[in-house]
Design a protein around this motif. Structure first.
Motif, PDB file in Angstrom:
ATOM      1  N   GLY A  87       0.811  -1.221   0.000  1.00 24.97           N
ATOM      2  CA  GLY A  87       0.000   0.000   0.000  1.00 24.97           C
ATOM      3  C   GLY A  87       0.839   1.264   0.000  1.00 24.97           C
ATOM      4  N   SER A  88       2.055   1.183   0.547  1.00 26.07           N
ATOM      5  CA  SER A  88       2.834   2.415   0.708  1.00 26.07           C
ATOM      6  C   SER A  88       4.120   2.428  -0.131  1.00 26.07           C
ATOM      7  CB  SER A  88       3.217   2.565   2.189  1.00 26.07           C
ATOM      8  OG  SER A  88       3.861   1.382   2.630  1.00 26.07           O
ATOM      9  N   GLY A  89       4.383   1.380  -0.883  1.00 28.01           N
ATOM     10  CA  GLY A  89       5.616   1.329  -1.695  1.00 28.01           C
ATOM     11  C   GLY A  89       5.782  -0.032  -2.323  1.00 28.01           C
ATOM     12  N   HIS A  90       6.991  -0.504  -2.355  1.00 32.56           N
ATOM     13  CA  HIS A  90       7.208  -1.834  -2.909  1.00 32.56           C
ATOM     14  C   HIS A  90       8.526  -2.404  -2.378  1.00 32.56           C
ATOM     15  CE1 HIS A  90       9.626   0.602  -5.782  1.00 32.56           C
ATOM     16  NE2 HIS A  90      10.421  -0.461  -5.744  1.00 32.56           N
ATOM     17  N   THR A 217       3.771  -8.299  -8.255  1.00 27.77           N
ATOM     18  CA  THR A 217       2.638  -8.871  -7.535  1.00 27.77           C
ATOM     19  C   THR A 217       2.229  -7.942  -6.400  1.00 27.77           C
ATOM     20  OG1 THR A 217       1.780 -10.921  -6.614  1.00 27.77           O
ATOM     21  CG2 THR A 217       4.007 -10.349  -5.958  1.00 27.77           C
ATOM     22  N   GLY A 218       1.138  -8.313  -5.721  1.00 25.87           N
ATOM     23  CA  GLY A 218       0.684  -7.453  -4.630  1.00 25.87           C
ATOM     24  C   GLY A 218      -0.482  -6.589  -5.067  1.00 25.87           C
ATOM     25  N   GLU A 219      -0.435  -5.301  -4.726  1.00 30.90           N
ATOM     26  CA  GLU A 219      -1.617  -4.439  -4.885  1.00 30.90           C
ATOM     27  C   GLU A 219      -2.126  -4.327  -6.326  1.00 30.90           C
ATOM     28  OE1 GLU A 219       0.996  -0.313  -5.051  1.00 30.90           O
ATOM     29  OE2 GLU A 219      -0.801  -0.390  -3.844  1.00 30.90           O
ATOM     30  N   VAL A 220      -1.270  -4.588  -7.343  1.00 32.82           N
ATOM     31  CA  VAL A 220      -1.722  -4.416  -8.736  1.00 32.82           C
ATOM     32  C   VAL A 220      -2.868  -5.350  -9.118  1.00 32.82           C
ATOM     33  CG1 VAL A 220       0.407  -3.463  -9.729  1.00 32.82           C
ATOM     34  CG2 VAL A 220       0.099  -5.949  -9.618  1.00 32.82           C
ATOM     35  N   GLY A 385       4.260  -9.541   0.706  1.00 34.31           N
ATOM     36  CA  GLY A 385       4.961  -8.310   0.302  1.00 34.31           C
ATOM     37  C   GLY A 385       4.964  -7.319   1.454  1.00 34.31           C
ATOM     38  N   GLN A 386       3.769  -7.172   2.087  1.00 36.86           N
ATOM     39  CA  GLN A 386       3.634  -6.223   3.204  1.00 36.86           C
ATOM     40  C   GLN A 386       4.511  -6.655   4.378  1.00 36.86           C
ATOM     41  OE1 GLN A 386       1.660  -3.324   3.004  1.00 36.86           O
ATOM     42  NE2 GLN A 386       2.967  -2.904   4.778  1.00 36.86           N
TER      43      GLN A 386
END
Ligand SMILES: Cc1cc2nc3c(=O)[nH]c(=O)nc-3n(C[C@H](O)[C@H](O)[C@H](O)COP(=O)(O)OP(=O)(O)OC[C@H]3O[C@@H](n4cnc5c(N)ncnc54)[C@H](O)[C@@H]3O)c2cc1C
Length: 435
Positions: A87-90, A217-220, A385-386
């Motif tokens: 949510g805040s970066g990668h 991967t993740g938020e996308v 990821g988070q």
């Protein structure tokens, strides 16, 4: 010829579909003197086709040693990046290595260019390629496949090759292959964004002719199973998503909205900033791995490439084109032997599954057989990821509190995340076994 039917044939082999699987089957058979026609529904070869665009080219280079110089190769991959968006970066693992591009094992391709190049090689070898004609069904006589029906025409052959891609209406329509489960399919959405060669070299930190492959991967994916990709072509970038169909449907996701989100994503947007979207398309992808293969030969019929369920998605790499090439080569071997023996029954064609099992295709499908089940785990797309970002934040966000060792930071991050330590351990073990 046993299983050849009574009527005279028009060709030894009819191939349905001019993707890499069909064209490689046709090329390998024409080279050994078999009469072959490839029937393609697209007005031009390649016009209906869409791939993310990384081609692992070990197999095709064995057939065409000049492939890297004479085929429409966009760039040689020298950099692979795995990105977990939060949510805040990668968090990213960035693997750049000149040895990769020097070996030339992975390249970017655009199918609108690659497929016509392959079709021209087929014609040089003596095969006939007929675009603009759709096969409607198989011609079945005496319980065996004896040719195809296309519009008003019937064409006869000793063997028909179903190379018609992931939907494989031809083999499924005749009841040879079962319909796939929703969990075995993904939806691929891809766009091509035009940029200058210099912009791509600058933004992706690439030398002339070198390319990068980003898996995101993740938020996308909005929490839906799947991932995004960003691949560099010579003067454009392929950008897209592959989303698990069952998860997309269950979560009521909209793939075009997610694609818009991908283009605007804080990690992706700077790479394509100022570019023009020149191509956009959507296509199904096999995601079921080895469990999806099933039978691939019947009396007078074989299936190759996506039509045979051959795709491997590990989250790090998406492979289908090289498996299509490998299966085309193996199928041609089996078909040639069957024709030589005068037996095009399933038994006579058994050399194909045997050659496939022995080839890199069969071996890799078996190695990654556990991958589809592993990728069904929602924690991969939402939590890990988070979790990694939270541990790294503890390392880099220096404040006045005393520093703590990495293990202690990791324990705290797990305690604060929805992931339980038992799940983390089980998932790690499964990852090691699946990869
Ligand atoms: C978004 C996306 C990203 C991907 N990324 C990658 C990647 O980076 N690397 C990779 O290796 N793979 C990738 N793949 C998978 C790859 O595209 C396929 O595995 C590969 O194209 C399979 O080749 P094929 O020849 O079996 O089938 P296809 O390439 O699908 O070719 C089938 C052909 O059959 C024709 N056809 C279908 N029905 C008929 C009919 N009735 N009559 C006549 N012709 C017919 C079609 O028009 C088509 O030309 C990706 C797929 C998608 C959708």
């Amino acid at each position: 010829m046993n299983g050849g039917g009574g009527a005279p044939v028009d060709f030894d082999v009819i191939v349905i579909g001019a993707g890499p699987a069909g064209l490689m089957t046709a090329h390998s058979l024409a080279r050994v003197g078999r009469s072959v026609v490839v029937i393609e529904r697209g007005e031009a070869v390649g016009s209906k086709n869409l791939s993310g665009g990384i081609m692992y080219c070990h197999a095709i280079r064995e057939v065409f040693p000049d492939f890297l110089d004479s085929a429409p190769v966009e760039r040689l991959i020298a950099r692979n990046v795995l990105v977990f968006g939060t949510g805040s970066g990668h968090v990213a693992i960035d693997y750049a290595d000149q040895r990769l591009s020097a070996a030339g094992t992975a390249v970017t391709v655009l199918r609108a260019r690659l497929d016509p190049w392959l079709a021209a090689r087929c014609e040089e070898a003596g095969a006939m390629v007929m675009p603009g004609l759709r096969v409607d069904s198989l011609l079945i006589e005496g319980g065996r496949v004896a040719g195809v029906v296309a519009g008003q025409d019937e064409l006869r052959s000793h063997v028909v090759v179903a190379a018609d891609g992931v939907n494989s209406f031809i083999a499924r329509g005749a009841g040879f292959r079962p319909p796939p489960k929703m969990s075995q399919l993904g939806v691929g959405i891809k766009g091509v964004v035009k940029l200058s060669e210099a912009q791509i070299n600058d933004r992706f930190q690439l030398a002339e002719g070198q390319g990068a492959a980003f898996s995101i991967t993740g938020e996308v994916t909005g929490g839906i199973g799947g991932g995004g990709f960003l691949y560099t072509n010579r003067d454009s970038v392929s950008v897209g998503l592959i989303l698990r169909l069952d998860d997309l449907t269950a979560q009521g996701g909209d793939s075009s909205v997610l694609f818009e989100g991908l283009l605007a994503n804080r990690f992706v947007a700077p790479y394509i900033d100022g570019g023009r979207l020149i191509e956009y398309g959507s296509h199904l992808v096999n995601e079921g791995g080895q469990a999806m293969m099933g039978d691939i030969v019947w009396d007078g019929l074989v299936a190759v490439g996506d039509a045979a369920g051959l795709t491997i998605n590990t989250g790090l790499t998406v492979r289908g084109m090289d498996l299509a090439v490998g299966s085309g080569i193996a199928a041609a071997k089996g078909i040639d032997a069957a024709l030589a023996a005068g037996d095009a029954t399933a038994q006579g064609l058994a050399g194909y599954p045997a050659a496939l099992r022995e080839s890199f295709v069969g071996q890799d499908m078996s190695t990654f057989a556990k991958m589809p089940a592993f990728l069904e785990n929602p924690r991969l797309y939402r939590d890990y990821g988070q979790l990694t970002a939270d541990v790294l934040r503890g390392v880099y966000n220096l404040d006045l509190t005393p520093r703590r060792p990495l293990l202690s930071l990791a324990r705290q991050a797990v305690r604060e995340s929805p992931v339980r330590i038992r799940q983390l351990l089980a998932d790690s073990l499964k990852a090691v076994r699946a990869l």
